[in-house]
Design a protein around this motif. Structure first.
Motif, PDB file in Angstrom:
ATOM      1  N   ASN A 402       1.278 -56.275   6.832  1.00  0.00           N
ATOM      2  CA  ASN A 402       1.232 -56.443   8.283  1.00  0.00           C
ATOM      3  C   ASN A 402       1.674 -55.173   9.006  1.00  0.00           C
ATOM      4  O   ASN A 402       1.154 -54.830  10.080  1.00  0.00           O
ATOM      5  CB  ASN A 402       2.086 -57.633   8.710  1.00  0.00           C
ATOM      6  N   SER A 403       2.615 -54.461   8.388  1.00  0.00           N
ATOM      7  CA  SER A 403       3.095 -53.214   8.998  1.00  0.00           C
ATOM      8  C   SER A 403       2.066 -52.102   8.868  1.00  0.00           C
ATOM      9  O   SER A 403       1.956 -51.231   9.744  1.00  0.00           O
ATOM     10  CB  SER A 403       4.415 -52.777   8.346  1.00  0.00           C
ATOM     11  N   LEU A 404       1.300 -52.100   7.788  1.00  0.00           N
ATOM     12  CA  LEU A 404       0.206 -51.137   7.648  1.00  0.00           C
ATOM     13  C   LEU A 404      -0.855 -51.375   8.718  1.00  0.00           C
ATOM     14  O   LEU A 404      -1.409 -50.438   9.291  1.00  0.00           O
ATOM     15  CB  LEU A 404      -0.426 -51.240   6.250  1.00  0.00           C
ATOM     16  N   LYS A 405      -1.121 -52.650   8.984  1.00  0.00           N
ATOM     17  CA  LYS A 405      -2.103 -52.978  10.019  1.00  0.00           C
ATOM     18  C   LYS A 405      -1.571 -52.591  11.403  1.00  0.00           C
ATOM     19  O   LYS A 405      -2.306 -52.028  12.239  1.00  0.00           O
ATOM     20  CB  LYS A 405      -2.412 -54.475   9.987  1.00  0.00           C
ATOM     21  N   GLY A 406      -0.302 -52.907  11.672  1.00  0.00           N
ATOM     22  CA  GLY A 406       0.265 -52.662  12.999  1.00  0.00           C
ATOM     23  C   GLY A 406       0.691 -51.231  13.241  1.00  0.00           C
ATOM     24  O   GLY A 406       1.008 -50.864  14.382  1.00  0.00           O
ATOM     25  N   GLY A 407       0.727 -50.437  12.190  1.00  0.00           N
ATOM     26  CA  GLY A 407       1.088 -49.030  12.352  1.00  0.00           C
ATOM     27  C   GLY A 407       2.557 -48.735  12.192  1.00  0.00           C
ATOM     28  O   GLY A 407       2.976 -47.573  12.267  1.00  0.00           O
TER      29      GLY A 407
END
Length: 498
Positions: A402-407
């Motif tokens: 989720n953090s990879l998606k959200g940056g």
């Protein structure tokens, strides 16, 4: 990668799995008795051994998975009067025995499809192997370990125990059993209370009957699995599985009669899943606490607060290692539903992402942690199929995705190899091995859709066997409550609510 270790009930310890024939695995799992509809308790063994089947194939083995259908037999279960469940059910429902069998076999297959279970390699039936059972009984009689009484044949447990280790699987002691077993109806003709039926004489009113050297009758329950496993897997094979409730007397009796007939110990690894309980009590008809699978999917049971999708039930089962206790509650199912939605969302997100690199160096600590969580999944599966720990690691990885998606985590902070490992791990373990599919909703429309699809499948099966009366009956009953079916040109069926 570590070696696969399986908890072997026969020796009560984990053992390295070494198949009899390199590259090949023979696995037999006791299937359902199709005298009634499958319930939630039945879901656990078939989901458990579906994962075992999937994982063995993933490891590269060619697996022959045999799971029987019990459509006849004299059932002798611990503490209960013996009975023929199929004949009893047929009388109660006013159906021909094979009509009853077909009805509940269809429902069972439908439920397995909803769970996403793979089909077994072979699915033999007891009625299709009467000859093999009779021949095996003849061998046991010839070797002196069975006796005939007025057209019935019983296995002589006391004589067997004098030469063999009766109780090797369950840990039971014969002398204790003989002292504590209560008298049940129909045991007068046995030499000892612990003896079990290999063949039963059919009384005049009994519907299901076959000719045999001892007169018309029907087989005992235990003999069918011994006969069918030997036919398709050989007199000794790798894995025998089933629920813990089958350990005694069913599996213990299988071992005894197979060892006498064939001279082999039958299976080398015995696997038993624990039961699903409700408020700490075993689920079963005798306790009045069963939840049928159709009820699970529609919510139509007083013990259910809502409907639960098949994937939610599958996820609920796999969140606990198969030998652990699993207690049902609405809270636990609803937590599983949320957990499944969270993991599936992360899986879909991950499949859409691609490694793009970027400015900056790799976060060595994060990169190492991600690889560790991914690689541990194999270690956990090799440790007696610990699906619970695999899911725990996927939950650990979810915030990273989720953090990879959200940056919040930049793509360059993990290496391209680690990113590819992350993607492959989720696909391999969540989908291919654990068999998780996209979860469905459980609102009122989906409750209705689940029931309708079941009825449509039953109608389709009735039409295929040219039972147009049964087909029309289903159509008319739905029409009476305002649901109209329409047969489409492509063979599918649609419905409209009037």
């Amino acid at each position: 990668m570590s070696e696969l270790r399986i908890y072997n009930s026969l020796h009560r310890q984990k053992e390295v799995f070494t198949p009899l024939h390199p590259g090949h695995v023979g696995m037999y799992v006791c299937g359902p008795t199709v005298s009634g509809e499958s319930h939630l308790g039945h879901a656990r063994p078939y989901i458990t051994f579906d994962v075992v089947f999937r994982y063995l194939q993933y490891l590269g083995y060619k697996v022959r998975y045999v799971r029987n259908i019990t459509d006849a037999g004299h059932f002798e279960e611990e503490g209960r009067a013996a009975e023929d469940k199929i004949s009893k059910g047929a009388v109660l429902e006013k159906l021909e025995p094979m009509e009853l069998v077909q009805k509940y076999t269809n429902l069972y297959h439908w439920a397995m499809l909803q769970f996403g279970n793979l089909e077994p390699s072979i699915e033999p039936t007891a009625t299709g192997h009467i000859i093999e059972q009779i021949e095996m009984i003849r061998k046991i009689i010839e070797k002196g370990y069975a006796y005939e009484v007025d057209g019935s044949v019983y296995f002589d447990v006391k004589k067997y125990a004098a030469s063999y280790d009766y109780g090797i699987l369950s840990g039971r002691v014969l002398e204790d059993m003989l002292e504590t077993t209560r008298e049940l109806e129909g045991q007068d003709e046995k030499r000892n209370k612990a003896d079990f039926a290999l063949w039963k004489k059919a009384p005049p009113e009994h519907i299901m009957r076959w000719p045999s050297p001892w007169g018309e009758g029907f087989p005992g329950w235990h003999i069918e699995c011994s006969a069918m496993s030997a036919k398709y897997l050989g007199t000794q094979f790798d894995i025998h599985g089933g629920g813990m409730d089958l350990q005694f007397p069913h599996h213990e009796c299988e071992i005894a009669q197979s060892e006498v007939a064939h001279g082999d110990l039958m299976a080398r690894y015995w696997m038993h899943n624990n039961m699903i309980t409700i408020n700490g009590r075993k689920m079963g008809k005798a306790y009045g606490n069963t939840i049928k699978l159709t009820e699970m999917f529609t919510g139509e049971n007083p013990q259910l607060e809502k409907a639960y999708s098949p994937m939610t039930v599958r996820f609920f089962v796999l969140q606990t290692q198969y030998r652990g206790t699993l207690d049902f509650s609405n809270e636990a199912l609803q937590a599983a539903e949320k957990g499944l939605a969270r993991l599936w969302s992360a899986y879909e997100t991950l499949q859409k992402l691609s490694w793009t690199g970027g400015n900056g160096g790799i976060n060595e600590e994060l990169d190492k942690q991600v690889r560790t969580w991914c690689n541990e999944c194999a270690e956990f599966m090799n440790d007696d199929f610990n699906t619970a720990k695999v899911l725990a690691n996927l939950f650990e990885l979810t915030p990273v995705i989720n953090s990879l998606k959200g940056g919040q985590v930049k793509m360059h902070e993990i290496s391209e190899d680690t990113f590819q490992l992350l993607q492959q791990t989720w696909k391999t373990y969540l989908v291919d091995i654990l068999g998780i599919q996209q979860p469905s909703l459980t609102n009122d429309d989906n409750k209705l859709d689940g029931v309708l699809q079941m009825l449509i499948e039953m109608r389709k099966e009735a039409k295929s066997r040219k039972d147009y009366a049964a087909s029309d009956k289903i159509r008319n009953e739905l029409l009476a409550v305002g649901i109209q079916l329409k047969d489409e040109k492509d063979g599918t069926v649609s419905y409209s609510i009037q």
